[in-house]
Write a protein that holds these residues in place. Structure first.
Motif, mmCIF file in Angstrom:
data_model
loop_
_atom_site.group_PDB
_atom_site.id
_atom_site.type_symbol
_atom_site.label_atom_id
_atom_site.label_comp_id
_atom_site.label_asym_id
_atom_site.label_seq_id
_atom_site.Cartn_x
_atom_site.Cartn_y
_atom_site.Cartn_z
ATOM 1 N N LYS A 18 0.840 -1.192 0.000
ATOM 2 C CA LYS A 18 0.000 0.000 0.000
ATOM 3 C C LYS A 18 0.881 1.250 0.000
ATOM 4 N N LEU A 19 0.338 2.343 -0.563
ATOM 5 C CA LEU A 19 1.075 3.606 -0.564
ATOM 6 C C LEU A 19 1.166 4.167 0.849
ATOM 7 N N VAL A 20 2.373 4.580 1.231
ATOM 8 C CA VAL A 20 2.598 5.195 2.540
ATOM 9 C C VAL A 20 3.209 6.564 2.278
ATOM 10 N N SER A 21 2.562 7.622 2.760
ATOM 11 C CA SER A 21 3.038 8.974 2.477
ATOM 12 C C SER A 21 4.282 9.303 3.289
ATOM 13 N N SER A 32 12.006 14.523 10.547
ATOM 14 C CA SER A 32 11.532 15.493 9.564
ATOM 15 C C SER A 32 11.293 14.844 8.207
ATOM 16 N N LEU A 33 10.509 15.565 7.353
ATOM 17 C CA LEU A 33 10.279 15.073 6.001
ATOM 18 C C LEU A 33 11.594 14.960 5.239
ATOM 19 N N ARG A 34 12.508 15.888 5.447
ATOM 20 C CA ARG A 34 13.786 15.857 4.748
ATOM 21 C C ARG A 34 14.561 14.588 5.101
ATOM 22 N N THR A 35 14.484 14.175 6.374
ATOM 23 C CA THR A 35 15.157 12.942 6.798
ATOM 24 C C THR A 35 14.559 11.732 6.103
ATOM 25 N N ILE A 36 13.236 11.708 5.963
ATOM 26 C CA ILE A 36 12.576 10.599 5.268
ATOM 27 C C ILE A 36 13.010 10.559 3.808
ATOM 28 N N TYR A 37 13.078 11.733 3.175
ATOM 29 C CA TYR A 37 13.513 11.775 1.778
ATOM 30 C C TYR A 37 14.919 11.203 1.637
ATOM 31 N N ARG A 38 15.806 11.541 2.583
ATOM 32 C CA ARG A 38 17.173 11.002 2.540
ATOM 33 C C ARG A 38 17.162 9.484 2.745
ATOM 34 N N ASP A 51 8.836 2.471 -5.371
ATOM 35 C CA ASP A 51 7.996 3.209 -6.316
ATOM 36 C C ASP A 51 7.410 4.426 -5.614
ATOM 37 N N ALA A 52 7.438 5.563 -6.291
ATOM 38 C CA ALA A 52 6.906 6.808 -5.718
ATOM 39 C C ALA A 52 5.781 7.331 -6.599
ATOM 40 N N GLU A 53 4.711 7.802 -5.976
ATOM 41 C CA GLU A 53 3.593 8.422 -6.687
ATOM 42 C C GLU A 53 3.346 9.801 -6.097
ATOM 43 N N ARG A 54 3.252 10.784 -6.977
ATOM 44 C CA ARG A 54 3.045 12.156 -6.532
ATOM 45 C C ARG A 54 1.562 12.435 -6.324
ATOM 46 N N ALA A 56 -1.793 14.386 -3.882
ATOM 47 C CA ALA A 56 -2.354 14.367 -2.525
ATOM 48 C C ALA A 56 -2.525 12.951 -2.002
ATOM 49 N N GLU A 57 -2.786 11.992 -2.905
ATOM 50 C CA GLU A 57 -2.988 10.602 -2.493
ATOM 51 C C GLU A 57 -1.741 9.755 -2.734
ATOM 52 N N GLY A 58 -0.617 10.433 -3.002
ATOM 53 C CA GLY A 58 0.597 9.711 -3.336
ATOM 54 C C GLY A 58 1.354 9.199 -2.131
ATOM 55 N N GLY A 59 2.523 8.604 -2.414
ATOM 56 C CA GLY A 59 3.350 8.069 -1.343
ATOM 57 C C GLY A 59 4.367 7.091 -1.909
ATOM 58 N N TYR A 60 4.856 6.212 -1.032
ATOM 59 C CA TYR A 60 5.874 5.239 -1.415
ATOM 60 C C TYR A 60 5.376 3.820 -1.163
ATOM 61 N N ARG A 61 5.894 2.894 -1.969
ATOM 62 C CA ARG A 61 5.684 1.468 -1.726
ATOM 63 C C ARG A 61 6.752 0.687 -2.480
ATOM 64 N N LEU A 62 6.959 -0.553 -2.069
ATOM 65 C CA LEU A 62 7.944 -1.398 -2.747
ATOM 66 C C LEU A 62 7.359 -1.956 -4.032
ATOM 67 N N ALA A 63 8.210 -2.111 -5.023
ATOM 68 C CA ALA A 63 7.774 -2.728 -6.271
ATOM 69 C C ALA A 63 7.236 -4.122 -5.983
ATOM 70 N N LYS A 64 6.179 -4.470 -6.685
ATOM 71 C CA LYS A 64 5.516 -5.749 -6.451
ATOM 72 C C LYS A 64 6.482 -6.907 -6.686
ATOM 73 N N GLY A 65 6.489 -7.857 -5.745
ATOM 74 C CA GLY A 65 7.313 -9.049 -5.895
ATOM 75 C C GLY A 65 8.755 -8.888 -5.458
ATOM 76 N N TYR A 66 9.101 -7.713 -4.838
ATOM 77 C CA TYR A 66 10.500 -7.510 -4.465
ATOM 78 C C TYR A 66 10.924 -8.440 -3.331
#
Length: 339
Positions: A18-21, A32-38, A51-54, A56-66
């Motif tokens: 699932k996408l996690v912002s 901080s957000l900057r620390t998460i980005y790093r 995988d990153a999605e931009r 308001a409903e975006g976020g991060y998740r691992l590629a399927k099957g990793y």
């Protein structure tokens, strides 16, 4: 919590699919957000497919099957894997060698602990004899260099990304380097050497390049569409060498040697000379055409063939060989050593 622990925690959270912002991750780990980005950049740099999605409903998740469960291998399957890895290591230069080493470490880490000891014994229980030097064809021997590895890696990158590559190529029959713009189609390994197969943009011809003779290779920004009907398997069995010889015959000097039918049969068993041009002569002999007229190639061949072999071209080698054989005969023309 240190960065390593936090990166592991992020990895576990993203493995749900699932996408996690970034905001959620920052709140979860109280940073901080900057620390998460790093942290995300660090995971990507380590090869983790985030995988990153931009939006308001975006976020991060691992590629399927990793993430996969541990691989369950039997002892026999482990031994088979050991043999394959040992064979790959025996090749002095391999495509994307650093990536292969990283992939091997990941594979070993995913295996059950019970087989780790067996994997660590690979060098002790499995040996691969390297390809011996071919003195008869000295020009086909090359020592691995950093330039060779970079050329092979760069060509492979262009192949995987369907991008043209540019490199300088040292043809032994020419004195100067020539620039080539190539669409990479495949690679092949023959007698301890890697060859690059691709379409030369300037001539629109499928050519084979020895990887150790390519230098300053770079992947260009020009994309291309690989032909669907191409397979590198069509070049195996010496097909690539036979095609290359026909082209070399058109581009450079050709040596011609008259030989007996028996000598022709001998040369037809050789991995290199069997692809040369054999033409019947009027007197029942055979004329072999070799697209390499250098003395280093022709004189050792005629010496090895012996009586019945006659150099027709290049004519300047006839007298050189005659003088050499006269001197050799003078040494051996007697009743024995010291006579």
């Amino acid at each position: 919590m240190n960065p390593i622990e936090r990166a592991l925690g992020i990895l576990l959270l993203l493995s749900s699919g699932k996408l996690v912002s970034a905001t959620t991750l920052a709140a979860r780990f109280d940073v901080s957000l900057r620390t998460i980005y790093r942290d995300i950049d660090r995971l990507i740099a380590l090869g983790v497919p985030v995988d990153a999605e931009r939006g308001a409903e975006g976020g991060y998740r691992l590629a399927k099957g990793y993430l996969h469960p541990p691989v369950a291998l039997s002892r026999n399957e482990t031994a088979a894997l050991l043999s394959a890895l040992a064979l790959i290591r025996s090749i002095r230069t391999t495509p994307l060698a650093a990536d292969l080493e990283a992939a091997e470490r990941k594979l070993v880490a995913s295996l059950p602990k019970a087989v780790h000891d067996l994997l660590s014994q690979a060098d002790r229980i499995i040996g691969i004899e390297p390809v011996p030097a071919d003195i008869f064809h000295a020009g086909t021997k090359a020592e691995p260099t950093g330039a060779w590895q970079r050329a092979l890696d760069g060509f492979m990158m262009g192949l995987l990304e369907s991008r043209r590559v540019r490199f300088d190529y040292a043809n032994p029959s020419r004195q100067e380097l020539r620039a080539h713009d190539v669409e990479p189609y495949g690679i092949l390994f023959d007698r301890d050497l890697w060859y690059l197969a691709g379409r030369c943009v300037d001539t629109d011809i499928l050519k084979i390049y020895r990887a150790d003779r390519a230098s300053d290779l770079e992947v260009s920004g020009f994309r291309f569409r690989p032909p669907k009907d191409f397979t590198v398997q069509s070049l195996l069995g010496g097909v690539w060498l036979s095609r290359a010889m026909r082209r070399w015959e058109r581009e450079g000097p050709v040596a011609r040697i008259k030989i007996t039918p028996g000598q022709a049969r001998k040369l037809s068993a050789d991995w290199y000379y069997k692809h040369a041009a054999f033409t019947p002569a009027e007197d029942g002999a055979i004329v072999i055409g070799i697209p390499n007229a250098s003395r280093e190639r022709i004189l050792p061949l005629v010496r090895w063939l012996g009586p019945g072999a006659e150099i027709l071209e290049p004519t300047e080698l006839r007298q050189e060989l005659a003088d050499e054989l006269t001197a050799l005969a003078a040494v051996h023309d007697g009743q024995g050593a010291g006579s």
